[in-house]
Write a protein that holds these residues in place. Structure first.
Motif, PDB file in Angstrom:
ATOM      1  N   THR A  72       0.812  -1.223   0.000  1.00 51.00           N
ATOM      2  CA  THR A  72       0.000   0.000   0.000  1.00 51.00           C
ATOM      3  C   THR A  72       0.845   1.273   0.000  1.00 51.00           C
ATOM      4  O   THR A  72       0.366   2.330  -0.409  1.00 51.00           O
ATOM      5  N   LEU A  75       1.559   1.692  -3.606  1.00 54.72           N
ATOM      6  CA  LEU A  75       0.295   2.040  -4.251  1.00 54.72           C
ATOM      7  C   LEU A  75      -0.010   3.520  -4.068  1.00 54.72           C
ATOM      8  O   LEU A  75      -0.403   4.206  -5.024  1.00 54.72           O
ATOM      9  N   ALA A  76       0.169   4.031  -2.862  1.00 49.63           N
ATOM     10  CA  ALA A  76      -0.112   5.436  -2.595  1.00 49.63           C
ATOM     11  C   ALA A  76       0.770   6.344  -3.435  1.00 49.63           C
ATOM     12  O   ALA A  76       0.299   7.339  -4.019  1.00 49.63           O
ATOM     13  N   THR A  92      -0.281  -5.521  -8.746  1.00 49.90           N
ATOM     14  CA  THR A  92      -1.256  -5.622  -7.662  1.00 49.90           C
ATOM     15  C   THR A  92      -1.559  -7.097  -7.382  1.00 49.90           C
ATOM     16  O   THR A  92      -1.062  -7.976  -8.073  1.00 49.90           O
ATOM     17  N   MET A  96      -2.135  -7.149  -1.620  1.00 46.42           N
ATOM     18  CA  MET A  96      -2.490  -5.735  -1.472  1.00 46.42           C
ATOM     19  C   MET A  96      -3.915  -5.582  -0.941  1.00 46.42           C
ATOM     20  O   MET A  96      -4.187  -4.771  -0.048  1.00 46.42           O
ATOM     21  N   ILE A 100      -4.929  -3.851   2.639  1.00 44.19           N
ATOM     22  CA  ILE A 100      -5.875  -2.732   2.745  1.00 44.19           C
ATOM     23  C   ILE A 100      -6.954  -3.051   3.777  1.00 44.19           C
ATOM     24  O   ILE A 100      -7.314  -2.218   4.606  1.00 44.19           O
ATOM     25  N   SER A 103      -5.479  -3.173   7.447  1.00 39.24           N
ATOM     26  CA  SER A 103      -5.141  -1.858   7.995  1.00 39.24           C
ATOM     27  C   SER A 103      -6.354  -0.960   8.166  1.00 39.24           C
ATOM     28  O   SER A 103      -6.257   0.118   8.744  1.00 39.24           O
ATOM     29  N   GLN A 105      -7.796   0.878   6.114  1.00 37.96           N
ATOM     30  CA  GLN A 105      -7.626   2.169   5.473  1.00 37.96           C
ATOM     31  C   GLN A 105      -8.488   2.263   4.216  1.00 37.96           C
ATOM     32  O   GLN A 105      -8.953   1.257   3.684  1.00 37.96           O
ATOM     33  N   SER A 107      -9.342   2.458   0.419  1.00 36.85           N
ATOM     34  CA  SER A 107      -8.683   1.756  -0.675  1.00 36.85           C
ATOM     35  C   SER A 107      -8.297   2.706  -1.807  1.00 36.85           C
ATOM     36  O   SER A 107      -9.152   3.169  -2.562  1.00 36.85           O
ATOM     37  N   GLN A 108      -7.002   3.002  -1.915  1.00 43.56           N
ATOM     38  CA  GLN A 108      -6.527   3.799  -3.043  1.00 43.56           C
ATOM     39  C   GLN A 108      -6.477   2.981  -4.320  1.00 43.56           C
ATOM     40  O   GLN A 108      -6.286   3.533  -5.400  1.00 43.56           O
ATOM     41  N   LEU A 109      -6.650   1.665  -4.181  1.00 46.95           N
ATOM     42  CA  LEU A 109      -6.655   0.812  -5.363  1.00 46.95           C
ATOM     43  C   LEU A 109      -7.814   1.194  -6.288  1.00 46.95           C
ATOM     44  O   LEU A 109      -7.736   1.022  -7.502  1.00 46.95           O
TER      45      LEU A 109
END
Length: 319
Positions: A72, A75-76, A92, A96, A100, A103, A105, A107-109
């Motif tokens: 991640t 990824l960010a 990916t 990953m 996500i 954590s 958090q 998902s920036q995916l």
């Protein structure tokens, strides 16, 4: 049409995104590898890069390794720095997605552009050849006496090997939260810890452990597949009385906000690469299972993967 007029027309089409990359010379591809060198993502990315060049899709491939937090962190950086870049891709996979979820958090995916699922890979659990542990039953027996005495080595928290370790504990009647999981940022670090006897057992794809198994430095004690893996002399977890089957997958996403035409061109180029001799050799050498899925079908698969892994990790007490 006059040559200068034709070139102006091509330039206009490129600005609007109507012209696929395949109409131009081979691209200079920039690949983000969201892990340290020596791991499965690294191996896959470099094999794909070689294949894209052999296919004539890429004139060059540049790689950047950015490990940590189940991919991640890389990824960010990718999402924040490559917007609208038609030549940028990131590796990916299930690791990953699990990271996500673990954590908790955002998902920036979802900001990246789904392109292609390349293949799947089951996990292999190994010990050093001089370890007194011969089977996964030996691992479980030791955990029943003292769960914390068994150190499990693998990738970042939320990876498939982490999930598998917790599932094994649960199946054996051991409190999953007592699993002593040691996370590493890259496969090379995990391998060094396993060979150095700093951990009890290690888990990852055959990609990372294969050469050490063949060289007699590691002993494979279990695989997470439903049936035995070709070329891997190790029983499944199911054969050893543990009803655990879990696989990893690896794929490719593009930059945020690329055009539909640019997305199509990247998909076509990657698919073309999977038909090359270089890619086929990598698949055979690393024990990968081809699982090609493209475009919207891959996008839907990723959505379903989030739901499925979240349910599995919740049941295993990981979240």
């Amino acid at each position: 049409m006059h040559r200068s007029t034709f070139l102006k027309s091509l330039a206009a089409l490129s600005v609007t995104g109507a012209l696929p990359l395949s109409a131009w010379a081979a691209a200079d591809i920039k690949t983000m590898i969201p892990a340290n060198p020596g791991g499965g993502w690294d191996t896959t990315a470099r094999a794909l890069g070689k294949a894209m060049q052999e296919a004539g899709f890429a004139s060059s491939v540049n790689y950047e390794n950015k490990g940590g937090a189940s991919g991640t962190i890389g990824l960010a950086q990718f999402v924040n720095s490559t917007k609208k870049d038609p030549n940028a891709i990131i590796m990916t996979g299930a690791t990953m997605v699990g990271g996500i979820i673990a954590s908790k958090q955002a998902s920036q995916l979802q900001a990246a552009t789904p392109l292609v699922r390349l293949m799947s890979e089951y996990q292999v659990f190994v010990v050093p050849t001089d370890s007194p542990i011969k089977t996964m039953k030996d691992v479980v027996d030791q955990m029943k006496k003292d769960p914390g005495s068994v150190k499990w080595a693998g990738g970042s928290r939320g990876t498939t090997e982490h999930i598998a370790a917790v599932m094994i504990a649960r199946e054996a009647g051991i409190e999953p939260t007592k699993v002593n999981y040691v996370a590493f940022r890259g496969g090379g670090e995990a391998v060094a810890s396993i060979l150095g006897g700093n951990v009890t057992v290690g888990g990852s794809g055959y990609t990372e452990f294969g050469e050490y198994i063949k060289a007699g430095k590691m002993r494979a004690i279990a695989v997470t597949s439903d049936a035995r893996l070709k070329g891997v002399d190790a029983p499944t977890l199911k054969e050893q009385g543990l009803n655990v089957v879990i696989g990893n997958w690896r794929g490719v996403h593009g930059a945020p906000d690329i055009t539909p035409a640019q997305r199509t061109a990247l998909i076509e180029g990657i698919v073309k690469a999977t038909k090359t001799k270089a890619w086929q050799q990598a698949v055979e050498q690393n024990g990968w299972t081809p699982a090609l899925l493209t475009g919207d079908e891959f996008s839907k698969f990723v959505e379903d993967e989030f739901a499925g892994l979240r349910a599995t990790m919740t049941k295993a007490g990981m979240i």
